[in-house]
Design a protein around this motif. Structure first.
Motif, PDB file in Angstrom:
ATOM      1  N   SER A  43       0.812  -1.211   0.000  1.00 41.38           N
ATOM      2  CA  SER A  43       0.000   0.000   0.000  1.00 41.38           C
ATOM      3  C   SER A  43       0.850   1.268   0.000  1.00 41.38           C
ATOM      4  O   SER A  43       0.311   2.371  -0.107  1.00 41.38           O
ATOM      5  N   ASP A  68      -0.865  -0.654  -4.302  1.00 45.10           N
ATOM      6  CA  ASP A  68      -2.316  -0.728  -4.176  1.00 45.10           C
ATOM      7  C   ASP A  68      -2.949   0.625  -4.515  1.00 45.10           C
ATOM      8  O   ASP A  68      -2.446   1.683  -4.128  1.00 45.10           O
ATOM      9  N   GLN A  73      -5.251  -7.926  -0.413  1.00 46.04           N
ATOM     10  CA  GLN A  73      -4.707  -6.804   0.344  1.00 46.04           C
ATOM     11  C   GLN A  73      -4.362  -7.126   1.793  1.00 46.04           C
ATOM     12  O   GLN A  73      -3.498  -6.464   2.367  1.00 46.04           O
TER      13      GLN A  73
END
Length: 281
Positions: A25, A145, A221
């Motif tokens: 991320s 991400d 994720q």
């Protein structure tokens, strides 16, 4: 036509057709080039570009080109075309050259470029249709991400692979460093994996329920797997630290991966060592 109107004509606006969903991320830790780490991720197509009809025939290709946007550089965060113009950098300092030597921005793959666009070739693992929408399962991406996807095209080996091409100051893949894991860090990792497995076993229908978009994205994720330790080590082996910090001994750095923060440092042996893996608070 005046200069003001001409400058506006210099911009091409392209639609965002989807978003990249991945375990990383943050920019720190992301591979600097595609296919250095076989990290599995997902492209979630957006309507109306998520119709299965648009992807008929793509599964016959093993790799695809992805055009995407560097959405986390400081230029895009300003969210202004004029500010982007004022921030143009004609030269950058590639990490590959130690972070000290300058080259022209167009001789680099720096994110700080006029278009703020990236281009990557990745492996197309499979195409999944979930709740009527298309998701591309890929591996080897150098995107994080949330990366906006601008276009997708098939990779064609006979024209796209130039065997005798000259690669300037990057003639070969960077050397990966050795990565070790302290016993305590490994125990922390396995404890977190076991928690995820217990949570999954509590959901008795997890393996029989129809696939959902939320479940697919969550697995990509957040869900921690035993195999993730090999991916974590491969990412750290690329040495994501700034070039000017490459010789700092026992200075911890933190890479966020899925739901954990991974702390690592360079030790006297010249190895990178993972010293802690803790759940993101």
């Amino acid at each position: 036509m005046g200069d003001e109107n001409a400058s506006q004509d210099n911009y091409h606006r392209a639609p965002i057709i989807g978003y990249h969903r991945a375990a990383l991320s943050q920019k720190f830790g992301a591979p600097r080039q595609p296919n250095l780490v076989a990290l599995t991720s997902v492209i979630e197509m957006s309507a109306p570009y998520d119709t299965p009809a648009a992807f008929i025939g793509l599964d016959e290709f093993s790799h695809i080109w992805i055009s995407w946007q560097f959405h986390q550089n400081y230029i895009n965060k300003e969210n202004s075309i004029n500010q982007a113009d004022n921030s143009f950098r004609p030269q950058v300092r590639p990490p590959r050259l130690g972070g000290n030597q300058r080259v022209g921005v167009f001789a680099s793959r720096s994110m700080y470029r006029p278009s703020a666009l990236g281009l990557s070739v990745v492996k197309l693992e499979r195409i999944e249709i979930v709740q009527g929408r298309v998701f591309l399962i890929i591996s080897g991406a150098d995107m994080i991400d949330g990366t906006p996807i601008i276009d997708i095209k098939p990779y064609v080996a006979y024209s796209d692979a130039i065997i005798d091409a000259a690669s300037g100051f990057a003639p070969m893949a960077p050397v990966s460093l050795d990565v070790t894991l302290t016993e305590s860090a490994y125990e922390q990792f396995m404890t977190l994996v076991n928690i995820w497995q217990l949570h999954r076993s509590d959901n008795k229908n997890a393996d029989t329920e129809p696939a959902t978009v939320a479940a697919l994205i969550h697995k990509t994720q957040s869900q921690l797997l035993v195999s993730d330790i090999d991916v974590i080590k491969a990412l750290i082996a690329q040495d994501p630290r700034p070039a000017y910090r490459r010789h700092d001994i026992k200075i911890p750095f933190v890479m966020r991966y899925k739901s954990v923060d991974v702390s690592f440092q360079l030790i006297e042996s010249g190895q990178l060592q993972i010293i802690a893996i803790v759940e993101v608070s």
